[in-house]
Every structure is written in structure tokens, then in C-alpha cells.
Design a protein around this motif. Structure first.
Motif, mmCIF file in Angstrom:
data_model
loop_
_atom_site.group_PDB
_atom_site.id
_atom_site.type_symbol
_atom_site.label_atom_id
_atom_site.label_comp_id
_atom_site.label_asym_id
_atom_site.label_seq_id
_atom_site.Cartn_x
_atom_site.Cartn_y
_atom_site.Cartn_z
ATOM 1 N N ASP A 299 3.554 6.810 4.983
ATOM 2 C CA ASP A 299 2.462 7.674 4.522
ATOM 3 C C ASP A 299 2.688 8.096 3.076
ATOM 4 N N GLN A 300 3.922 8.465 2.767
ATOM 5 C CA GLN A 300 4.264 8.899 1.406
ATOM 6 C C GLN A 300 4.070 7.753 0.413
ATOM 7 N N THR A 301 4.524 6.569 0.787
ATOM 8 C CA THR A 301 4.424 5.403 -0.093
ATOM 9 C C THR A 301 2.976 5.018 -0.349
ATOM 10 N N SER A 302 2.145 5.127 0.685
ATOM 11 C CA SER A 302 0.733 4.780 0.546
ATOM 12 C C SER A 302 0.036 5.690 -0.458
ATOM 13 N N VAL A 303 0.265 6.995 -0.338
ATOM 14 C CA VAL A 303 -0.350 7.942 -1.267
ATOM 15 C C VAL A 303 0.198 7.739 -2.677
ATOM 16 N N THR A 304 1.501 7.467 -2.787
ATOM 17 C CA THR A 304 2.114 7.246 -4.099
ATOM 18 C C THR A 304 1.508 6.027 -4.779
ATOM 19 N N ALA A 305 1.275 4.969 -3.992
ATOM 20 C CA ALA A 305 0.671 3.748 -4.548
ATOM 21 C C ALA A 305 -0.740 4.031 -5.063
ATOM 22 N N SER A 306 -1.501 4.814 -4.314
ATOM 23 C CA SER A 306 -2.857 5.170 -4.742
ATOM 24 C C SER A 306 -2.816 6.009 -6.008
ATOM 25 N N LYS A 307 -1.861 6.926 -6.064
ATOM 26 C CA LYS A 307 -1.705 7.776 -7.251
ATOM 27 C C LYS A 307 -1.353 6.938 -8.473
ATOM 28 N N ASP A 308 -0.424 5.998 -8.308
ATOM 29 C CA ASP A 308 -0.005 5.142 -9.415
ATOM 30 C C ASP A 308 -1.151 4.246 -9.893
ATOM 31 N N ALA A 309 -1.950 3.759 -8.942
ATOM 32 C CA ALA A 309 -3.094 2.912 -9.307
ATOM 33 C C ALA A 309 -4.120 3.716 -10.106
ATOM 34 N N LYS A 310 -4.338 4.948 -9.688
ATOM 35 C CA LYS A 310 -5.292 5.805 -10.413
ATOM 36 C C LYS A 310 -4.762 6.129 -11.814
ATOM 37 N N ALA A 311 -3.451 6.331 -11.926
ATOM 38 C CA ALA A 311 -2.854 6.593 -13.239
ATOM 39 C C ALA A 311 -3.101 5.416 -14.181
ATOM 40 N N GLU A 312 -2.957 4.210 -13.667
ATOM 41 C CA GLU A 312 -3.175 3.033 -14.509
ATOM 42 C C GLU A 312 -4.639 2.908 -14.908
ATOM 43 N N GLU A 313 -5.546 3.270 -14.004
ATOM 44 C CA GLU A 313 -6.977 3.271 -14.343
ATOM 45 C C GLU A 313 -7.243 4.224 -15.500
ATOM 46 N N ILE A 314 -6.626 5.390 -15.443
ATOM 47 C CA ILE A 314 -6.816 6.387 -16.502
ATOM 48 C C ILE A 314 -6.274 5.871 -17.825
ATOM 49 N N ARG A 315 -5.078 5.275 -17.794
ATOM 50 C CA ARG A 315 -4.497 4.737 -19.040
ATOM 51 C C ARG A 315 -5.411 3.660 -19.635
#
Length: 230
Positions: free
Chosen positions: A67-83
Motif C-alpha cells: 500500500d505504501q509503495t503504491s501511493v509513493t509511486a503515484s506521488k513520484d509520478a505526479k512530481a514528474e508531471e509537475i516538473r
């Protein structure tokens, strides 16, 4: 006072605790008459059995980590979208304001790729504010209100994902601690009851005595003392 870290007191896995525990419970129920003479009633043994079954149904750390890894992956993907979106804006800003100009520097995107989640969130909001302020100058080179609104929306979702990730980390820590405490409580009861079983049969039945031997090894089996092959 800060709570002392909870440490598991048994060496084997939780799965082994359950299987070995249920095995010993079966022996206790077989020998219920003898155990009752020591005050360990069928009800108490059944309570231990129920505790083992409930323990076996607890969420495992593998699931919590998933569960933690799944949310972290989504967070990281969103960070890259922002960059990516910010770089799209800044590639247009530089056509209007030189890199060394105060107005370009005001966007504060020079360390974009190395920024922490918290810094990236602040940067995204700053780019939207500064971009909106200078939009009349930038619109001729393709910076639009839609682009800035998109970054703002991404930032809000990114903030939510950061919080979700922290919650999942906290939930995992809590579940790990609760699981260790529950396992320790079961193990202590199991040790107490199996010690009683050994006392019952110590001088009268070697086979039944051995039924109650509980090995605190990683495998739950007797420790291998065979010397290594030269």
C-alpha cells in the motif's frame, strides 16, 4: 515518556508461530484432563487457539508495504508531471527574461530536478503566482492561464499524495508494532502452557513430553548442530 520500541521475542516467523501454536493447542486439547489439573482449562486453550487464528488474519507487512509503495509511486509520478509542466513554462519564460535576470530568477526553478517533495510543491505554487503576475509579458511566447491552472491542479493532487504517503507510512508502523505486541502475547502464553505440558509428562511419557517442546529458532525446529562438510 517516549514509548520503548517493541521487539519481537521469538525468532521464527509469524507463520511458524501460528502453525506451531495450533499444533501445540491440538496436543493440549488431547491432554485436556491433565491440563485442567493445573488450572489450564479447555476454555483457556480455546482462547489461545482463537488468538492464533485471529493473528493469522492480521494484515502482513508485505501488504502494508505494498500500500505504501503504491501511493509513493503515484506521488513520484505526479512530481514528474509537475516538473515537466514547469519546464514547459520556463522554456517559454527564458525567451522573454534572460536566465540571469531578476524576473527569471523569481520563478526559483534552477534546482528543480533535485528538489524534495516539499520544495517542489512550494516551487509549483510559486511558478503559478509569478507566471500569473507576468502573464501579460509571457503570453506572446505561449504561456497561458490554462498552463498555469494545470500546474496548480497538479500541485493540489501532489499535496494530497504526499499526505497519503505519510499516512500509509504511519499505518504501516502502527500495524507492525501492534502485530509484534500481539505475537509476543501469544508466544508468552504458548511458552507457559507448553512448559506445563512438559512438566506433566516429564517423568511418565517421553513422546508426549517431546510434543510440548517449543524451539525458539528461526525455523521453529531443533537447531542444526551438524558440523559443516569440510
Amino acid at each position: 515518556m517516549k514509548k520503548t520500541e517493541v521487539v519481537r521475542i521469538y525468532k521464527h516467523s509469524d507463520g511458524t508461530l501460528v502453525t506451531k501454536g495450533l499444533e501445540k493447542v491440538a496436543y493440549m486439547l488431547r491432554d485436556k484432563t491433565e491440563f485442567e489439573a493445573y488450572g489450564i482449562t479447555t476454555e483457556l486453550v480455546t482462547d489461545l487457539k482463537n488468538s492464533l487464528n485471529v493473528f493469522s488474519e492480521r494484515i502482513t507487512d508485505v501488504e502494508a508495504l505494498g500500500d505504501q509503495t503504491s501511493v509513493t509511486a503515484s506521488k513520484d509520478a505526479k512530481a514528474e508531471e509537475i516538473r515537466t509542466a514547469i519546464r514547459g513554462v520556463m522554456s517559454r519564460v527564458v525567451l522573454v527574461y534572460p536566465v540571469d535576470s531578476p524576473k527569471y530568477k523569481k520563478f526559483g526553478t534552477d534546482t528543480l530536478s533535485a528538489q524534495t517533495d516539499s520544495d517542489l510543491l512550494i516551487t509549483a505554487k510559486r511558478v503559478v503566482r509569478v507566471g500569473t503576475q507576468y502573464l501579460p509579458d509571457l503570453s506572446g511566447n505561449g504561456v497561458t492561464d490554462t498552463m498555469l491552472t494545470a500546474i496548480s491542479d497538479m500541485a493540489e493532487k501532489f499535496a494530497d499524495l504526499i499526505v497519503q504517503m505519510r499516512i500509509e507510512i504511519g499505518n504501516r508502523d502502527i500495524e507492525q508494532e501492534d502485530r509484534v505486541e500481539a505475537g509476543n502475547a501469544i508466544y508468552k502464553t504458548l511458552v507457559k502452557y507448553t512448559n506445563t505440558g512438559q512438566s506433566i509428562w516429564e517423568t511418565s511419557d517421553v513422546a508426549k513430553f517431546n510434543d510440548y517442546v517449543l524451539y525458539n529458532t528461526e525455523s521453529g525446529e531443533p537447531e542444526d548442530t551438524t558440523p559443516p562438510t569440510p
